[in-house]
Design a protein around this motif. Structure first.
Motif, mmCIF file in Angstrom:
data_model
loop_
_atom_site.group_PDB
_atom_site.id
_atom_site.type_symbol
_atom_site.label_atom_id
_atom_site.label_comp_id
_atom_site.label_asym_id
_atom_site.label_seq_id
_atom_site.Cartn_x
_atom_site.Cartn_y
_atom_site.Cartn_z
ATOM 1 N N GLY A 136 -30.297 -30.609 -38.274
ATOM 2 C CA GLY A 136 -29.900 -29.295 -38.775
ATOM 3 C C GLY A 136 -28.469 -28.939 -38.427
ATOM 4 N N ILE A 189 -32.333 -24.456 -43.825
ATOM 5 C CA ILE A 189 -32.270 -25.895 -43.589
ATOM 6 C C ILE A 189 -33.567 -26.297 -42.897
ATOM 7 C CG2 ILE A 189 -30.992 -27.767 -42.495
ATOM 8 C CD1 ILE A 189 -28.546 -25.845 -42.477
ATOM 9 N N SER A 190 -34.458 -26.925 -43.625
ATOM 10 C CA SER A 190 -35.761 -27.276 -43.075
ATOM 11 C C SER A 190 -36.501 -28.203 -44.027
ATOM 12 C CB SER A 190 -36.614 -26.016 -42.845
ATOM 13 O OG SER A 190 -37.920 -26.361 -42.426
ATOM 14 N N ASP A 221 -41.265 -24.503 -40.130
ATOM 15 C CA ASP A 221 -40.401 -23.378 -40.519
ATOM 16 C C ASP A 221 -41.173 -22.080 -40.633
ATOM 17 O OD1 ASP A 221 -41.751 -24.063 -42.860
ATOM 18 O OD2 ASP A 221 -40.046 -23.600 -44.153
ATOM 19 N N GLU A 226 -25.916 -27.923 -41.288
ATOM 20 C CA GLU A 226 -25.378 -26.567 -41.183
ATOM 21 C C GLU A 226 -23.860 -26.583 -41.261
ATOM 22 O OE1 GLU A 226 -26.338 -23.013 -38.119
ATOM 23 O OE2 GLU A 226 -25.364 -24.769 -37.229
ATOM 24 N N ASN A 286 -35.344 -33.760 -43.594
ATOM 25 C CA ASN A 286 -34.806 -32.414 -43.599
ATOM 26 C C ASN A 286 -34.671 -31.951 -45.044
ATOM 27 O OD1 ASN A 286 -33.845 -29.960 -42.577
ATOM 28 N ND2 ASN A 286 -32.680 -31.010 -40.971
ATOM 29 N N LYS A 288 -31.968 -22.205 -39.991
ATOM 30 C CA LYS A 288 -32.434 -23.588 -39.853
ATOM 31 C C LYS A 288 -33.632 -23.613 -38.920
ATOM 32 C CE LYS A 288 -29.177 -24.570 -36.073
ATOM 33 N NZ LYS A 288 -28.093 -25.448 -35.577
#
Length: 455
Positions: free
Chosen positions: A57, A101-102, A245, A61, A111, A51
């Motif tokens: 996040g 996760i981004s 990211d 997650e 997100n 992430k």
């Protein structure tokens, strides 16, 4: 639910805590992905999850982990790592699936969830459609004795760091070079400054104090102004601007001038072609890359292969054609000799390698060609409508294409992540360029019944 309605051009993306970026949807998506990758029923399957630094996040997650373990997948949690690290570690750790996760360069309130297959490449449209089909059905949970486990992997980031250093020429160092690196308060805030320092550079770090809400906030590859000012203020030799990211990069030379992905790809393509490293003498880029890049490459005997917008489509074309260099104007640089997706840190290291090996300053390397004037405007439209299908819009587009024939090009496309129609044109005659774009935008705006937005 048929086809791809949840997935866009780069996974699933949206505003955090709103559909489809809710904890409930993430749980279901994790279960659907787990069922897709665990079709043989064994309990040996694993997934790595990384992430960036967004506060949401944590929520996603945990929800993904619950969904995945409910179908028997064993989850390995990497914590904050760059997107390319997930691609690398998915393959390195022999995982069946990787998840990042981004929302990349978007603000903190957005997100996203990106999926990687076992070879470290992003999933195809077909695989995403199959996951959506599973999502639409009742998903069979694992039996109690087959529920998956979850564990933290504390050294994943540093495994990636060691790998990143191997892509820099053996025996070379960055001694004597001062480098500003802007990590956008994102996933590379630890690893990028560390790698540059270990290779010998004097590092000026920016955007390395994430608080969950400041990712990409007036920093990083989409806002390189702060890094450009820092390069000049510190007398640095180079600036490297990553996004949230770290799969995108912008390069800043010692004068504070910014080079986008097109300029970086041009440099790498020239160098690789001269060294005999550029497979089939071809660079892969999207339809958004500047016409000046295409003309410049042709002058060096290098072919440009264009794809749809999205680094995933660039990579798919590279794999089909056996080509090893590609990317996007936005700063995704894909070098399949090293990595499976865009990697901003690795691209920065390759640029530094060019400086070290050539002895030239960044300013002599970063501006490879003169851009053909390009104009982009966006028109928002209501969901469920298609202004491009209306005859007046089609007529305006045809007229614009006729006016640009032989002196430029027109590109009309829908955004893959939001209800926008993007109108982009290139032409050496800037007056004609403005007229053509204005005419098409006016036609689309009338059809959409909404105001135009800045490009």
């Amino acid at each position: 639910m048929s086809g791809r309605t949840i997935f866009g051009t780069d996974g699933v993306r949206g505003r955090a805590n709103s559909y489809p970026m809710t904890a409930g949807m993430a749980l279901k998506l994790g279960a659907a992905a787990g069922r897709y990758f665990r079709r043989d029923g064994t309990d040996k399957h694993r997934v790595v999850i990384g992430k960036d630094t967004r506060r949401s996040g944590y929520m996603l997650e945990n929800a993904l982990t619950a969904g995945l373990t409910s179908t028997g997948m064993n989850v390995l949690l990497l914590g904050p790592v760059p997107t390319p690290a997930v691609g690398f570690l998915t393959r390195s750790m022999r995982a069946d699936l990787g998840i990042m996760i981004s929302a990349s360069h978007n603000p903190h309130h957005d997100n996203g969830i990106k999926f990687f297959g076992p070879e470290g490449f992003k999933l195809s449209d077909e695989a995403e459609a199959e996951i959506e089909a599973i999502l639409a059905r009742e998903i069979d949970p694992a039996q109690p004795e087959n529920i998956g486990s979850a564990r933290r992997i504390d050294d994943g980031l540093w495994r990636y760091a060691e790998f990143a250093k191997t892509t820099f020429p053996a025996g070379r160092r960055l001694d004597g070079l001062k480098v500003v690196v802007d990590c956008a308060n994102g996933a590379a805030y630890k690893v990028a400054p560390e790698v540059l320092w270990e290779l010998g550079a004097e590092v000026v770090p920016l955007g390395v104090k994430p608080n969950g809400l400041n990712i990409n906030d007036k920093c990083g590859s989409t806002h390189p102004e702060a890094a450009a000012a820092a390069v000049v203020a510190h007398g640095a030799h180079l600036g490297i601007c990553l996004d949230g990211d770290a799969d995108r990069v912008m390069i800043i030379d010692e004068t504070g001038t910014v080079a986008d992905g097109d300029q970086i790809m041009a440099l790498f393509a020239e160098r690789w072609a001269k060294a005999g490293r550029l497979q089939a003498g071809t660079l892969v880029a999207t339809v958004m890359s500047n016409l000046g890049l295409e003309k410049h490459l042709a002058g060096h005997g290098i072919r440009l292969e264009r794809t749809a917008v999205g680094d995933r489509y660039v990579v798919e074309a590279m794999r089909r054609g056996g080509w090893n260099l590609g990317g996007e104007q936005s700063g995704h640089i894909v070098m399949t000799d090293f990595c499976t997706t865009g990697d901003g840190l690795l691209a920065g290291l390759q640029f530094l390698a060019a400086m070290v090996e050539s002895g030239q300053p960044a300013s002599a390397l970063a501006q490879r060609f003169d851009r053909v004037p390009q104009l982009l405007q966006n028109v928002r439209y209501a969901a469920g409508t298609d202004p491009l299908a209306l005859p007046p819009v089609a007529s305006a587009i045809a007229e614009a294409e006729a006016r640009l024939a032989g002196c430029g090009r027109l590109l009309i496309r829908k955004s893959g992540t939001e209800p926008l129609i993007r109108v982009m044109a290139e032409c050496e005659d800037e007056a004609l360029l403005a007229e053509v774009v204005a005419a098409v935008v006016a036609a689309v705006t009338r059809a959409a019944g909404t105001p135009v937005e800045a490009g």
